[in-house]
Design a protein around this motif. Structure first.
Motif, short mmCIF file in Angstrom:
data_model
loop_
_atom_site.label_atom_id
_atom_site.label_comp_id
_atom_site.label_asym_id
_atom_site.label_seq_id
_atom_site.Cartn_x
_atom_site.Cartn_y
_atom_site.Cartn_z
N ALA A 116 -0.34 -4.23 -9.81
CA ALA A 116 -0.54 -3.18 -10.52
C ALA A 116 0.12 -2.08 -9.57
CB ALA A 116 -1.84 -2.90 -10.75
N LEU A 117 -0.13 -1.96 -8.32
CA LEU A 117 0.33 -1.00 -7.43
C LEU A 117 1.85 -0.86 -7.51
CD1 LEU A 117 -0.98 0.91 -4.30
CD2 LEU A 117 0.97 -0.46 -3.84
N ASP A 175 0.74 -11.20 -12.69
CA ASP A 175 -0.73 -11.11 -12.80
C ASP A 175 -1.19 -9.62 -12.75
OD1 ASP A 175 -1.28 -10.05 -10.20
OD2 ASP A 175 -1.91 -12.20 -9.55
N THR A 176 -2.51 -9.37 -13.10
CA THR A 176 -2.97 -7.96 -13.16
C THR A 176 -3.44 -7.74 -12.16
OG1 THR A 176 -4.78 -8.76 -14.49
CG2 THR A 176 -2.89 -8.28 -15.73
N GLY A 177 -3.53 -8.16 -10.82
CA GLY A 177 -4.26 -7.95 -9.44
C GLY A 177 -3.80 -6.71 -9.08
N GLY A 231 0.83 -1.22 -0.02
CA GLY A 231 0.02 -0.07 0.03
C GLY A 231 0.85 1.24 -0.21
N ASN A 232 0.12 2.66 0.01
CA ASN A 232 0.79 3.60 -0.16
C ASN A 232 1.13 4.38 1.36
OD1 ASN A 232 1.38 3.53 -2.67
ND2 ASN A 232 -0.56 4.77 -3.44
N ASN A 261 4.00 2.13 -8.84
CA ASN A 261 4.66 3.04 -7.86
C ASN A 261 6.38 3.08 -8.40
OD1 ASN A 261 2.58 3.50 -6.33
ND2 ASN A 261 3.02 2.60 -4.43
N HIS A 262 6.63 2.00 -8.96
CA HIS A 262 7.94 1.87 -9.75
C HIS A 262 8.12 3.12 -10.73
CE1 HIS A 262 11.06 0.54 -12.59
NE2 HIS A 262 11.79 0.38 -11.46
#
Length: 135
Positions: free
Chosen positions: A74-75, A68-70, A14-15, A79-80
């Protein structure tokens, strides 16, 4: 202390602290918790041995598995691209302690695939703050 089964491990990202997005597809995690050793040996009184002080702590986290595209993966990818701080929480025994939370930056993402296999991914993260261990 009893050993813990690897299949119980949960990884959340998470962020902000206390991340709640479970990352799926990952089947291997490696955490290295280093501390820089500072050489403070002087010519006098060293008795022929190095003298050291504990320096800064540096944690690296490697997550690898199936691409995967979960939302968790994706986060990490988003973030990268933006250089956004990402919190990674590894719960070693499911939702019960112990767990380790590390504020990280995503250093690199490696993708691989073989014609007779799966599309795999490895996320390499480095700490950007102090880790928190909860027992």
């Amino acid at each position: 202390m009893a050993s813990l089964a690897g299949y119980n491990l949960l990884i959340n990202v998470g962020n902000s602290p206390g991340p709640s997005t479970e990352i799926t597809g990952i089947n291997n995690v490696s955490i290295t918790d280093n501390r820089t050793m500072l050489d403070v040996t002087s010519f006098e009184g060293n008795a022929g041995a190095m003298e050291r002080l504990a320096g800064l702590r540096d944690v690296s986290v490697t997550l690898s598995g199936f691409f995967d595209t979960g939302t968790g993966q994706a986060l990490l990818q988003d973030n990268h691209g933006t250089g956004t701080l990402t919190y990674v929480k590894v719960e070693f025994d499911g939702a019960t302690p112990p767990d380790l939370e590390v504020p990280c930056l995503i250093e690199s993402i490696d993708y691989s695939a073989a014609v007779d296999g799966t599309v795999d991914v490895t996320y390499n993260l480095v700490s950007a703050g102090a880790p928190t261990l909860t027992n």
